[in-house]
Design a protein around this motif. Sequence first.
Motif, short mmCIF file in Angstrom:
data_model
loop_
_atom_site.label_atom_id
_atom_site.label_comp_id
_atom_site.label_asym_id
_atom_site.label_seq_id
_atom_site.Cartn_x
_atom_site.Cartn_y
_atom_site.Cartn_z
N PHE A 118 0.85 -1.19 0.00
CA PHE A 118 0.00 0.00 0.00
C PHE A 118 0.89 1.23 0.00
CE2 PHE A 118 -2.28 -3.41 2.04
CZ PHE A 118 -3.44 -3.44 1.30
N ASP A 119 0.55 2.21 -0.85
CA ASP A 119 1.38 3.40 -0.97
C ASP A 119 0.66 4.62 -0.40
OD1 ASP A 119 -0.52 3.82 -2.90
OD2 ASP A 119 0.87 3.70 -4.58
N ALA A 120 1.25 5.79 -0.58
CA ALA A 120 0.69 7.02 -0.03
C ALA A 120 -0.67 7.34 -0.62
CB ALA A 120 1.66 8.18 -0.27
N GLU A 121 -0.90 7.00 -1.87
CA GLU A 121 -2.21 7.25 -2.50
C GLU A 121 -3.30 6.41 -1.85
OE1 GLU A 121 -1.64 6.50 -6.63
OE2 GLU A 121 -0.25 8.16 -6.87
N ASP A 122 -2.98 5.16 -1.53
CA ASP A 122 -3.94 4.30 -0.85
C ASP A 122 -4.28 4.84 0.53
OD1 ASP A 122 -4.01 2.40 -2.96
OD2 ASP A 122 -2.17 1.49 -2.21
N MET A 123 -3.26 5.30 1.23
CA MET A 123 -3.49 5.84 2.57
C MET A 123 -4.25 7.17 2.51
SD MET A 123 -2.46 3.51 4.50
CE MET A 123 -2.56 4.30 6.09
N ALA A 124 -4.00 7.97 1.48
CA ALA A 124 -4.75 9.23 1.32
C ALA A 124 -6.22 8.94 1.05
CB ALA A 124 -4.14 10.06 0.19
N ALA A 125 -6.50 7.90 0.26
CA ALA A 125 -7.89 7.51 0.01
C ALA A 125 -8.56 7.05 1.29
CB ALA A 125 -7.94 6.42 -1.05
N LEU A 126 -7.84 6.30 2.10
CA LEU A 126 -8.39 5.84 3.38
C LEU A 126 -8.61 7.02 4.32
CD1 LEU A 126 -9.22 3.17 4.68
CD2 LEU A 126 -6.95 3.04 5.66
N LEU A 127 -7.73 8.00 4.31
CA LEU A 127 -7.90 9.20 5.12
C LEU A 127 -9.13 9.98 4.66
CD1 LEU A 127 -6.84 11.08 7.33
CD2 LEU A 127 -5.43 12.17 5.60
N SER A 128 -9.37 10.01 3.36
CA SER A 128 -10.57 10.68 2.84
C SER A 128 -11.83 10.00 3.36
CB SER A 128 -10.56 10.67 1.31
OG SER A 128 -9.47 11.40 0.82
N LYS A 129 -11.83 8.67 3.40
CA LYS A 129 -12.98 7.94 3.95
C LYS A 129 -13.19 8.28 5.41
CE LYS A 129 -12.77 3.91 0.93
NZ LYS A 129 -12.54 2.44 0.89
N ALA A 130 -12.11 8.37 6.17
CA ALA A 130 -12.21 8.71 7.59
C ALA A 130 -12.78 10.12 7.76
CB ALA A 130 -10.85 8.60 8.27
#
Length: 169
Positions: free
Chosen positions: A145-157
């Motif tokens: 998982f890269d920074a883009e995946d984590m940014a998408a997860l942060l958007s969901k949060a």
Amino acid sequence: MFDRIRKRPKPRVYLGTLTVLPRSDFKRHFEGGGFVSGQPLEAPLRLRLEEIFNLPLARECEHPGATDLAVDLVVVGFQTGTNLALWELGVPLLWRPKIELAARVYRLGDGETTYLTQVVTKQPWREYRARLLTVRSILGLRPLFDAEDMAALLSKACLQMLPRLIRAV
């Protein structure tokens, strides 16, 4: 009497501080120490928070009104997930990406906290299993998982937290 209640002035909302706490858990050693592609993950997460909550800054408000509010946001913890397998012991270790986001709403004039909330968001198992079966995962050339995946997860949060913040304001 009811007109006064209904026509109450709407508060102006400002952005207080944005913080991404550095990782200190044991899992970070198995995930590359919180680094994605050689870069610390805290900086991209903080930039994503700034993009999502594009509000005027509280420190720039010179004359706060009685109803003005500010919001502080903190990424309390995160993990990028892995598919580490300890084949010597016969035990696969799997954990999904996760973000813990906390917010504090306070009055700008006196700094008194009016609302606290926290949201924990994990990647769904279906998406996680689908990622495990990719060439990227099997060959291990790049992080799972890269920074883009984590940014998408942060958007969901943030989307989960936003209705709570709107009710608090």
